[in-house]
Structure formats: structure tokens, C-alpha cells
Design an enzyme around this catalytic site. Structure first.
Site, PDB file in Angstrom:
ATOM      1  CG  HIS A  78      -0.762   0.043   2.011  1.00  0.00           C
ATOM      2  ND1 HIS A  78      -0.152   1.498   2.933  1.00  0.00           N
ATOM      3  CD2 HIS A  78      -0.444  -0.665   3.252  1.00  0.00           C
ATOM      4  CE1 HIS A  78       0.547   0.823   4.592  1.00  0.00           C
ATOM      5  NE2 HIS A  78       0.487  -0.252   4.739  1.00  0.00           N
ATOM      6  CG  ASP A  80      -2.507   4.385   2.934  1.00  0.00           C
ATOM      7  OD1 ASP A  80      -2.385   3.751   2.360  1.00  0.00           O
ATOM      8  OD2 ASP A  80      -3.410   3.744   3.733  1.00  0.00           O
ATOM      9  CD  GLU A 175      -3.568  -1.080   5.094  1.00  0.00           C
ATOM     10  OE1 GLU A 175      -4.012  -2.435   6.198  1.00  0.00           O
ATOM     11  OE2 GLU A 175      -2.888  -0.226   5.826  1.00  0.00           O
ATOM     12  CG  ASP A 198       0.704  -3.798   5.481  1.00  0.00           C
ATOM     13  OD1 ASP A 198       1.818  -3.306   5.480  1.00  0.00           O
ATOM     14  OD2 ASP A 198      -0.737  -3.989   4.928  1.00  0.00           O
ATOM     15  CG  HIS A 380       0.287   2.616  12.040  1.00  0.00           C
ATOM     16  ND1 HIS A 380      -0.493   2.139  12.421  1.00  0.00           N
ATOM     17  CD2 HIS A 380       0.799   1.835  11.028  1.00  0.00           C
ATOM     18  CE1 HIS A 380      -0.865   0.976  11.644  1.00  0.00           C
ATOM     19  NE2 HIS A 380       0.011   1.361  10.054  1.00  0.00           N
TER      20      HIS A 380
END
Ligand SMILES: [Zn+2]
Length: 410
Positions: A78, A80, A175, A198, A380
């Protein structure tokens, strides 16, 4: 190795944060700019049938080098990055020959990435670690995945004597806000099965994820002047608190791990008149998952009975389901992955995802799609990092999967 590193360092400088408040696809213009850039690069690398659709989905083909019957395999990552941490002006730092101790990632701010806080760091002694400068996320989730897929294709294009079937690749937007599969054209992707790149640290292999639902609880109370409130006021904030207290106290994200599910109250806005509470509900097991939804509905019922003058509304929405049942019916996809890991000298670590993946939703759209590692850690957040050698191993795994001589299963 140098191409892989350069690619990755280049990609992370694109700010591809999604915008949850925008209903368009992709949700942010920056994602489209990066998608355009990737489409150009795929053309230049020599892939065929490169497409970028209006929703920001990039697809391309690595044509077969053998006439033998082989399955068409897909690889997906992904574009993003997580909206949960700053993502502007990512300034990656490359630390070669890691000595196993603390890594000073920002000298000015004295920010340290330490194995005391993140013990798995010490596994990577002697390797090249790519970190942030402590001010933003890194974006290895999922730009490491993109760099690995393109680098694997580049290698196979440079070595046309290696026999492989048709390989398809796709890069998807949004995503991180749960929309990556929304506009995925499974039919035009046209593969027998695929893998998302991922996952986290080296060796991870995932094909079980949560069943997921979102719930919004809205409570309407009765506001009257506090001086004359006796027996008439219904304070929706207090009612909401009471409702929450009826849920099992220890089944929250902060108390659970492995296969333990939870209720997570992640947003609350309230006044005497109205309180809105937002929950997510998660469980790997489908039966326990429906039980959880019932526990919330029952709690609301109990509150309604107690506070006749209040309105308690629960709106429940399923978000995604555990892909396990789909993958277990096509277990050769996992066997293929395990073979590819072992050929690269990696022992697969199969563990349940405590979240969802695009692959989970794609699996229910007819495209079985387990998740492979990209090598990154601490996704994150500002302490995100990725060892370059793990990324190289991911490239090797992708190549091994392409070169597998497995016939199309009947
Ligand atoms: Zn991701």
C-alpha cells in the site's frame, strides 16, 4: 542492495498520509502523486501493462518466461502511511554496522532508539538499520513492501533465463483508513492468489486476522437546571459511563494479546443532553465475535430498562472478517510461502494478526491473500525502523515465490 536502499529512501520522502475525512479515492492528492511516480518507475523498470486508475490503484505485469503452466501470482503493497504519527518531511537516517546498543536517532533532541525499550533490536547487531530522526514515522509500512516488490521484479527482468509464470503487482491507496480493498479490481488483477507485503519483522507470515466491527452508542439524556434536577435530570454522560462499565473490564486492548479479543472505546463526546461513544470490537473467533456484539446490545438493553427517560441507540457495523477460513481452504498458498522463506534461510513465524489487512478483505472478494513480512518494526510511530538485511530477505522471498515450479492447482 543499493537499488533497494535508494528506492526505499526515495519513497519515504513522499508524504502519503491518507485523509479519513475525504470520501474520494485516493483520499489525498499526495497519494496520487506517489502512485504516478510509481507507475513511471514500473514502466522504466521494464514491467508490462502498467496501469494507474482514477482511484489511485497501480497495477503491472511481469510477463512469464516459461510456457509451462504456472499459477499467476500477485504481490500487493500500500502507498499510504499511517495517519497516527507525523509524516511530513520524513528524514530517514541510515546506521551501518549496528553495534547492538542504543542508537542516537536525533542528536539535537537527544532521541534514542534503545534495545531496552525495543528488545528485538538486538537481533540486528552488525546490520544496517534505517530509522527516523525521531520526529516522524518512517513509512516502512508500507514503502518497504513497495521497494521490495519492485526490486524483486527488477532482478527477474535482469535475469530472463530464470523461469517463472506471469506475476502481477498492485499498489493500493488508503489501506491505513480501511479502504484499501474498496476499489480493488480483483478481476482485472487476474491472479490465482496473491500476497500482501505488509507484515513486520523478518520471518512473520500471517493468515489469521481479527473479525472486526465498529459500534457507535448514542445516548440522549434529559437536561434540566442542576438546581432543580432532582429526579428529573438524566445525565447522558453518566449513563454512558454506566453502560461502558457493563462491558468486561479486562477485555480491552491494553489487557489482551494473542488470540484474546476486546472492546475498545476509542472516542467519547458528551454533554448532559447527548453522549456519543465509539467502539471497535475485535475477536479472531467468529462465535466469540458475535457474542461480543450481543454483550454490547444486551448492555444497552439493560440501560434502557433502567433509564426509561433516556434514549440509547447502538449502531453496529461489521468491518472485516478473519481470512483464516478462506486461506485454510487454499492452504497450498501458505505452504508455498513457507517453502520460499526456508529457501531464503528463514524459519517462518506464523502468528495471528491483531488487526486486519487489505488481504483479509481481498480474500473475501475471491482473492486469497496472506501477508508476508517487510522487515519493519514499531509501525505507526516515531520509533519505526527497518533493517536493510530484512528487506533484502523479503526480496529473496518474493523471487523464490515467483520461481516456484508449482502448477496451477485444480
Ligand atoms: Zn501497512
Amino acid at each position: 542492495m543499493q537499488n533497494l536502499l535508494n528506492r526505499f529512501l526515495d519513497y519515504v520522502r513522499f508524504d502519503t498520509r491518507p485523509d479519513e475525512s475525504n470520501q474520494e479515492s485516493p483520499s489525498s492528492i499526495n497519494q496520487m502523486l506517489f502512485a504516478e511516480r510509481l507507475a513511471d518507475e514500473l514502466e522504466m523498470t521494464g514491467l508490462a501493462a502498467v496501469t494507474l486508475d482514477g482511484n489511485g490503484y497501480v497495477m503491472a505485469t511481469l510477463p512469464a518466461t516459461t510456457a509451462d503452466e504456472r499459477p499467476v501470482v500477485g504481490f500487493i503493497a500500500h502507498i499510504d502511511t499511517s495517519p497516527e504519527a507525523p509524516s511530513k518531511n520524513v528524514s530517514p537516517v541510515v546506521h551501518t554496522d549496528y553495534d547492538g546498543g542504543d542508537i542516537l536517532i536525533n542528536a539535537m533532541q537527544k532521541i534514542i532508539l534503545s534495545p531496552d525499550d525495543f528488545p528485538e533490536l538486538s537481533k540486528y547487531k552488525g546490520q544496517t538499520i534505517i530509522t527516523t530522526d525521531g520526529m516522524t514515522l518512517l513509512g516502512a509500512d508500507d514503502k518497504a513492501g513497495i521497494a521490495e516488490i519492485i526490486t524483486a521484479c527488477e532482478y527477474l527482468i535482469a535475469n530472463p533465463h530464470l523461469e517463472h509464470g506471469t506475476v502481477r503487482i498492485a499498489f493500493t491507496p488508503d489501506e491505513e483508513i480501511g479502504r484499501g480493498a474498496d476499489n480493488f479490481d480483483v478481476k482485472s488483477f487476474g491472479v490465482d492468489y496473491a500476497y500482501t507485503l505488509d507484515g513486520g519483522g523478518i520471518g512473520e507470515l500471517e493468515y489469521e486476522n481479527f473479525n472486526a466491527a465498529a459500534a457507535t452508542v448514542t445516548i440522549r439524556g434529559r437536561s434540566v437546571h442542576p438546581g432543580t434536577a432532582k429526579d428529573t435530570m438524566i445525565n447522558s454522560i453518566m449513563v454512558g459511563q454506566e453502560l461502558d462499565s457493563l462491558l468486561p473490564h479486562h477485555e480491552r486492548p491494553e489487557y489482551t494479546s494473542g488470540y484474546e479479543g476486546f472492546f475498545h472505546l476509542y472516542d467519547i463526546k458528551g454533554s448532559v443532553e447527548e453522549t456519543v461513544m465509539k467502539y471497535i470490537i475485535r475477536d479472531h473467533d467468529p462465535v466469540r465475535f458475535s457474542d461480543r456484539k450481543k454483550i454490547l446490545s444486551d448492555a444497552a438493553m439493560q440501560i434502557r430498562t433502567k433509564y426509561k427517560g433516556a434514549e440509547v441507540d447502538v449502531s453496529l457495523r461489521d468491518q472485516y472478517f478473519n481470512m483464516k477460513e478462506i486461506i485454510e481452504a487454499n492452504y497450498y498458498i501458505i505452504e508455498e510461502a513457507m517453502k520460499a522463506y526456508r529457501k531464503a534461510g528463514i524459519e517462518p513465524v506464523i502468528k495471528p494478526v491483531r488487526g486486519g489487512t487489505d488481504g483479509a478483505r481481498l480474500s473475501f472478494m475471491g482473492l486469497p491473500c496472506p501477508n508476508l513480512f517487510t522487515g519493519g518494526h514499531n509501525y505507526h510511530g516515531r520509533f519505526e525502523y527497518v533493517p536493510l538485511q530484512s528487506m533484502e530477505k523479503a526480496v529473496e522471498v518474493i523471487i523464490n515465490l515467483c520461481l516456484s515450479e508449482k502448477k496451477t492447482p485444480k
